[in-house]
Design a protein around this motif. Structure first.
Motif, PDB file in Angstrom:
ATOM      1  N   VAL A   3       0.845  -1.198   0.000  1.00  0.00           N
ATOM      2  CA  VAL A   3       0.000   0.000   0.000  1.00  0.00           C
ATOM      3  C   VAL A   3       0.879   1.246   0.000  1.00  0.00           C
ATOM      4  CG1 VAL A   3      -1.778   1.307   1.230  1.00  0.00           C
ATOM      5  CG2 VAL A   3      -1.901  -1.193   1.171  1.00  0.00           C
ATOM      6  N   SER A   4       1.928   1.246   0.809  1.00  0.00           N
ATOM      7  CA  SER A   4       2.854   2.393   0.861  1.00  0.00           C
ATOM      8  C   SER A   4       3.483   2.654  -0.496  1.00  0.00           C
ATOM      9  CB  SER A   4       3.943   2.160   1.903  1.00  0.00           C
ATOM     10  OG  SER A   4       3.404   2.157   3.196  1.00  0.00           O
ATOM     11  N   ALA A   5       3.904   1.589  -1.182  1.00  0.00           N
ATOM     12  CA  ALA A   5       4.529   1.740  -2.496  1.00  0.00           C
ATOM     13  C   ALA A   5       3.535   2.299  -3.508  1.00  0.00           C
ATOM     14  CB  ALA A   5       5.083   0.398  -2.972  1.00  0.00           C
ATOM     15  N   TRP A   6       2.301   1.785  -3.486  1.00  0.00           N
ATOM     16  CA  TRP A   6       1.282   2.296  -4.393  1.00  0.00           C
ATOM     17  C   TRP A   6       1.017   3.775  -4.115  1.00  0.00           C
ATOM     18  CZ3 TRP A   6      -3.582   4.368  -3.474  1.00  0.00           C
ATOM     19  CH2 TRP A   6      -4.353   4.604  -4.617  1.00  0.00           C
ATOM     20  N   LEU A   7       0.874   4.111  -2.844  1.00  0.00           N
ATOM     21  CA  LEU A   7       0.590   5.485  -2.444  1.00  0.00           C
ATOM     22  C   LEU A   7       1.709   6.427  -2.884  1.00  0.00           C
ATOM     23  CD1 LEU A   7      -1.432   7.261  -0.906  1.00  0.00           C
ATOM     24  CD2 LEU A   7      -0.180   6.733   1.189  1.00  0.00           C
ATOM     25  N   ALA A   8       2.950   6.002  -2.732  1.00  0.00           N
ATOM     26  CA  ALA A   8       4.090   6.835  -3.136  1.00  0.00           C
ATOM     27  C   ALA A   8       4.044   7.152  -4.627  1.00  0.00           C
ATOM     28  CB  ALA A   8       5.395   6.133  -2.784  1.00  0.00           C
ATOM     29  N   GLY A   9       3.528   6.243  -5.415  1.00  0.00           N
ATOM     30  CA  GLY A   9       3.444   6.457  -6.850  1.00  0.00           C
ATOM     31  C   GLY A   9       2.302   7.351  -7.288  1.00  0.00           C
ATOM     32  N   GLN A  10       1.440   7.734  -6.363  1.00  0.00           N
ATOM     33  CA  GLN A  10       0.283   8.556  -6.713  1.00  0.00           C
ATOM     34  C   GLN A  10       0.555  10.049  -6.589  1.00  0.00           C
ATOM     35  OE1 GLN A  10      -2.019   6.722  -8.195  1.00  0.00           O
ATOM     36  NE2 GLN A  10      -0.628   5.088  -7.561  1.00  0.00           N
ATOM     37  N   GLY A  11       1.611  10.432  -5.899  1.00  0.00           N
ATOM     38  CA  GLY A  11       1.946  11.842  -5.752  1.00  0.00           C
ATOM     39  C   GLY A  11       0.996  12.605  -4.842  1.00  0.00           C
ATOM     40  N   VAL A  12       0.259  11.899  -4.026  1.00  0.00           N
ATOM     41  CA  VAL A  12      -0.686  12.545  -3.110  1.00  0.00           C
ATOM     42  C   VAL A  12       0.054  12.999  -1.862  1.00  0.00           C
ATOM     43  CG1 VAL A  12      -2.719  12.176  -1.663  1.00  0.00           C
ATOM     44  CG2 VAL A  12      -2.622  11.202  -3.955  1.00  0.00           C
ATOM     45  N   VAL A  13      -0.139  14.236  -1.472  1.00  0.00           N
ATOM     46  CA  VAL A  13       0.518  14.764  -0.280  1.00  0.00           C
ATOM     47  C   VAL A  13      -0.370  14.588   0.937  1.00  0.00           C
ATOM     48  CG1 VAL A  13       1.482  16.833   0.796  1.00  0.00           C
ATOM     49  CG2 VAL A  13       1.828  16.418  -1.644  1.00  0.00           C
ATOM     50  N   GLU A  14      -1.634  14.889   0.790  1.00  0.00           N
ATOM     51  CA  GLU A  14      -2.567  14.831   1.913  1.00  0.00           C
ATOM     52  C   GLU A  14      -3.903  14.283   1.435  1.00  0.00           C
ATOM     53  OE1 GLU A  14      -4.442  18.363   4.306  1.00  0.00           O
ATOM     54  OE2 GLU A  14      -2.333  18.120   4.840  1.00  0.00           O
TER      55      GLU A  14
ATOM     56  N   ARG B 228      -0.649  11.999   5.248  1.00  0.00           N
ATOM     57  CA  ARG B 228      -0.044  13.320   5.431  1.00  0.00           C
ATOM     58  C   ARG B 228       1.393  13.241   4.937  1.00  0.00           C
ATOM     59  NH1 ARG B 228      -0.243  15.736  11.261  1.00  0.00           N
ATOM     60  NH2 ARG B 228       1.203  14.046  11.631  1.00  0.00           N
ATOM     61  N   ASN B 229       1.819  14.256   4.205  1.00  0.00           N
ATOM     62  CA  ASN B 229       3.166  14.284   3.625  1.00  0.00           C
ATOM     63  C   ASN B 229       3.438  13.028   2.788  1.00  0.00           C
ATOM     64  OD1 ASN B 229       3.718  16.766   4.872  1.00  0.00           O
ATOM     65  ND2 ASN B 229       4.355  15.732   6.742  1.00  0.00           N
ATOM     66  N   GLY B 230       2.409  12.541   2.100  1.00  0.00           N
ATOM     67  CA  GLY B 230       2.560  11.406   1.213  1.00  0.00           C
ATOM     68  C   GLY B 230       2.656  10.048   1.876  1.00  0.00           C
ATOM     69  N   ARG B 231       2.451  10.001   3.209  1.00  0.00           N
ATOM     70  CA  ARG B 231       2.582   8.734   3.949  1.00  0.00           C
ATOM     71  C   ARG B 231       1.348   8.465   4.786  1.00  0.00           C
ATOM     72  NH1 ARG B 231       8.368   8.134   6.620  1.00  0.00           N
ATOM     73  NH2 ARG B 231       7.177   6.393   7.405  1.00  0.00           N
ATOM     74  N   MET B 232       1.017   7.192   4.921  1.00  0.00           N
ATOM     75  CA  MET B 232      -0.101   6.825   5.788  1.00  0.00           C
ATOM     76  C   MET B 232       0.265   7.136   7.232  1.00  0.00           C
ATOM     77  SD  MET B 232      -1.341   3.175   4.218  1.00  0.00           S
ATOM     78  CE  MET B 232       0.326   2.484   4.183  1.00  0.00           C
TER      79      MET B 232
ATOM     80  N   VAL C 163      -7.665  -6.356  -3.402  1.00  0.00           N
ATOM     81  CA  VAL C 163      -7.962  -5.201  -2.552  1.00  0.00           C
ATOM     82  C   VAL C 163      -7.908  -3.965  -3.442  1.00  0.00           C
ATOM     83  CG1 VAL C 163      -7.245  -3.820  -0.565  1.00  0.00           C
ATOM     84  CG2 VAL C 163      -7.013  -6.317  -0.494  1.00  0.00           C
ATOM     85  N   ILE C 164      -8.978  -3.177  -3.409  1.00  0.00           N
ATOM     86  CA  ILE C 164      -9.055  -1.935  -4.174  1.00  0.00           C
ATOM     87  C   ILE C 164      -8.577  -0.796  -3.279  1.00  0.00           C
ATOM     88  CG2 ILE C 164     -10.594  -0.374  -5.443  1.00  0.00           C
ATOM     89  CD1 ILE C 164     -10.222  -3.206  -6.674  1.00  0.00           C
ATOM     90  N   LEU C 165      -7.772   0.106  -3.850  1.00  0.00           N
ATOM     91  CA  LEU C 165      -7.248   1.261  -3.124  1.00  0.00           C
ATOM     92  C   LEU C 165      -7.776   2.524  -3.781  1.00  0.00           C
ATOM     93  CD1 LEU C 165      -4.727  -0.920  -3.634  1.00  0.00           C
ATOM     94  CD2 LEU C 165      -3.792   0.495  -1.856  1.00  0.00           C
ATOM     95  N   HIS C 166      -8.078   3.518  -2.951  1.00  0.00           N
ATOM     96  CA  HIS C 166      -8.553   4.798  -3.450  1.00  0.00           C
ATOM     97  C   HIS C 166      -7.979   5.885  -2.556  1.00  0.00           C
ATOM     98  CE1 HIS C 166     -11.520   8.158  -3.586  1.00  0.00           C
ATOM     99  NE2 HIS C 166     -11.417   7.924  -4.879  1.00  0.00           N
ATOM    100  N   VAL C 167      -7.459   6.915  -3.170  1.00  0.00           N
ATOM    101  CA  VAL C 167      -6.944   8.036  -2.390  1.00  0.00           C
ATOM    102  C   VAL C 167      -7.377   9.330  -3.052  1.00  0.00           C
ATOM    103  CG1 VAL C 167      -4.705   8.144  -3.561  1.00  0.00           C
ATOM    104  CG2 VAL C 167      -4.886   8.968  -1.234  1.00  0.00           C
TER     105      VAL C 167
END
Length: 134
Positions: free
Chosen positions: A22-33, A104-108, A130-134
């Motif tokens: 999940v962390s790796a996927w999130l890092a690739g999304q460029g989401v900060v918050e 926050r700051n791109g991290r869970m 598992v589906i992820l949405h941010v």
């Protein structure tokens, strides 16, 4: 906003940590918050945030839930898919099919000892989605 999917291979009943995926996927999304939502597309497995340091905590959870919801109960009528199927549905109903985790700051914003787990309630091997949405 982004939507993704993670496949998790299971080898039978148990807790399978997938925090790093999940962390790796999130890092690739460029989401900060934001808010990361996870949803499992199955009715005989569930999601859980639990301690990831001491494996005995997870073992105790599994033992407790197996004692609470036993296989081969004479009250079950949904038995065509085997003795673990109806208990798996009950276990999934008692736990969670989705989780929401602040970002926050791109991290869970998980706590020090928290990990994200898929809780497989069936004995069979396979792959869960598992589906992820941010």
């Amino acid at each position: 906003m982004a939507i993704g999917e993670i496949g998790i291979v299971v080898r039978g009943q148990g807790l399978y940590e997938f925090t790093d995926q999940v962390s790796a996927w999130l890092a690739g999304q460029g989401v900060v918050e934001g808010l990361c939502t996870l949803f499992i597309q199955h009715t005989s497995a569930s999601l859980l945030i639990q301690e990831n340091a001491d494996p005995s905590a997870r073992a105790d959870l599994e033992s407790w839930l197996n004692r609470l919801v036993p296989e081969n109960d004479s009250l079950y009528t949904h038995t065509l898919e085997g003795p673990d199927d109806m208990p798996a549905h009950i276990k999934a109903a008692l736990t969670a099919t989705s989780l929401s985790i602040p970002v926050r700051n791109g991290r869970m914003m998980l706590g020090t000892w928290q990990g994200i787990y898929l809780w497989e309630h069936r004995h069979q091997r396979g792959k869960r989605r598992v589906i992820l949405h941010v």
